[in-house]
Design a protein around this motif. Structure first.
Motif, short mmCIF file in Angstrom:
data_model
loop_
_atom_site.label_atom_id
_atom_site.label_comp_id
_atom_site.label_asym_id
_atom_site.label_seq_id
_atom_site.Cartn_x
_atom_site.Cartn_y
_atom_site.Cartn_z
N ASP A 139 2.71 9.19 -6.25
CA ASP A 139 2.96 10.70 -5.85
C ASP A 139 4.30 10.85 -6.72
N ARG A 174 0.71 -1.19 0.01
CA ARG A 174 -0.08 0.00 0.13
C ARG A 174 1.01 1.45 -0.02
N LEU A 180 -6.68 8.18 -2.94
CA LEU A 180 -5.63 7.39 -3.55
C LEU A 180 -6.13 6.95 -4.56
N GLU A 208 1.40 4.15 -3.03
CA GLU A 208 1.14 5.50 -2.91
C GLU A 208 2.14 6.44 -3.06
#
Length: 432
Positions: free
Chosen positions: A342, A334, A359, A338
């Protein structure tokens, strides 16, 4: 400690070298070095001739009007035989060194580290050659450290990139009028993802052009020209980020080669049938990789800005066992997703993403941009967009529950399904 230029004729190859124990003469020491490691000695001699330099000064101590070599006996031996091939212990080696001598600019003097205190000499040897010694001695590089060096410099990968490029440019009549700095060229194209961007590849020790040949040779000519005329110097391509910036600048000029068109028959041959998949699954089951990320290259250029991403990736690929560390793996997957998204949003950039987007929304918008750029197809864009559906087994909501829910159970099979879905997406987000 002092460094002095000493006449090569004043150095004595150590008859009491710790490599072999005490022998009765320098000639016996030289013969022993070749008897036990002839291949290494030949390669070292070739390298000295090629570089016309010895990179690490021998450690010596005085004995009468001569100097005995305490460390660096192999280097010193090669230098002596290049100067006088008749000192070699066999006729074959005499011929080998005579041939090398014809290509060599002889070194009459060599810089040496001179120590007068023999106890100090032994202390130096102890730290250099008896292992790590709990940090006192020299710490050997791990496989990853060695790989970092090869990726950064291009040295030691089995193929001399600069040689191969020069051959092809010469055959096409595209060599620049000035000499190409070969070390810088090898450094620039030291990693497979960067090589692929300019249309070349090194796989299984073979150099090949993988994109449009005319365009590839054109961009290689431009790179060679920039290096030869010092428009690009070592400081401009020192690390991964600076190499990527230079390749990006060529892309902005429209110089990078297009990928080769794939025919329908080629596409068909690349699509395995169900029986092939079943065979592959059976083979995988016999020797199953115990980690989440398979042990294959994903062609990510690990720049300094991706340090944490890489650490997480390597934990998932090499350290955490999927049958033992399920919770740790689920949380890190996870986090990796992310951080990767980003990275894309910031560096691509993806201007449609807003600061307060969840997200799942970010993932969908990034997928839309990747599709618009032609990086993914419509089907895969849809697969990533489906991750926004909270009730799906493969969803961002599931990943969130891995992190926040006290009652959610994790399974290895589900994690593998998630990785199979997300791997291409994560990799693309890290490549920008």
């Amino acid at each position: 400690m002092a460094y002095h230029k000493l006449a090569l004729s004043s150095l004595i190859v150590n008859p009491a070298n710790d490599r072999h124990g005490e022998l009765d003469s320098e000639a016996a020491a030289i013969a022993h070095l070749f008897a036990t490691q002839e291949g290494h000695m030949r390669n070292l001699a070739k390298d000295i001739v090629l570089q016309n330099e010895v990179f690490e000064p021998p450690l010596v101590y005085p004995e009468g009007d001569k100097y005995v070599v305490a460390d660096g006996n192999r280097r010193t031996t090669c230098l002596k035989l290049l100067t006088n091939p008749r000192q070699a212990p066999t006729v074959e080696l005499q011929e080998f060194f005579a041939e090398l001598k014809s290509k060599w600019s002889a070194l009459e003097y060599i810089e040496c580290r001179v120590e007068h205190d023999l106890d100090r000499v032994d202390e130096i040897l102890f730290r250099r050659h008896t292992g790590v010694q709990k940090g006192i001695g020299q710490s050997n590089w791990t496989d990853r450290m060695q790989n970092n060096f090869v990726t950064r410099t291009g040295k030691g990968n089995g193929v001399h990139i600069a040689d191969e490029i020069e051959k092809r440019l010469q055959a096409a009549g595209l060599l620049p009028s000035k000499k190409i700095p070969r070390a810088n060229l090898s450094r620039l194209l030291s990693s497979e993802p960067l090589r692929n961007r300019v249309g070349i590849s090194i796989k299984k020790g073979q150099f090949e052009i993988i994109r449009n040949e005319e365009q590839t040779l054109s961009v290689l000519r431009r790179i060679a020209d920039d290096l030869a005329f010092k428009r690009v110097v070592l400081g401009d391509i020192w690390d991964t980020d600076s190499k990527s910036r230079y390749i990006d600048s060529l892309n902005r000029e429209g110089l990078l080669p297009a990928e080769q068109a794939t025919t329908k028959s080629e596409k068909k041959s690349k699509t395995p049938d169900i029986s092939a998949k079943a065979k592959s699954a059976r083979a995988t089951k016999q020797v199953r990789w115990p980690h989440l990320i398979p042990n294959v290259k994903h062609d990510v250029v690990w720049g300094a800005h991706l340090q944490r991403h890489r650490e997480i990736w390597e934990e998932l690929q090499f350290r955490l066992n999927i049958d033992v560390h399920l919770n740790a793996i689920s949380v890190l997957l996870r986090v990796l997703l992310e951080l990767s998204i980003d990275n894309f949003v910031e560096r691509a950039p993806c201007t449609t993403v807003h600061e307060n987007d969840k997200l799942a929304t970010k993932a969908g918008k990034v997928a839309d941009q990747l599709f618009a750029e032609g990086s993914i197809n419509k089907k895969y864009q849809g697969a990533i967009r489906k991750l926004q559906q909270g009730d799906g087994l493969l969803s961002i909501d599931t990943l969130n529950r891995y992190v926040h829910s006290p009652n959610f159970n994790v399974s290895p099979e589900h994690l593998r399904m998630l990785w199979n879905t997300l791997s291409e997406f994560i990799t693309l987000c890290l490549r920008v």
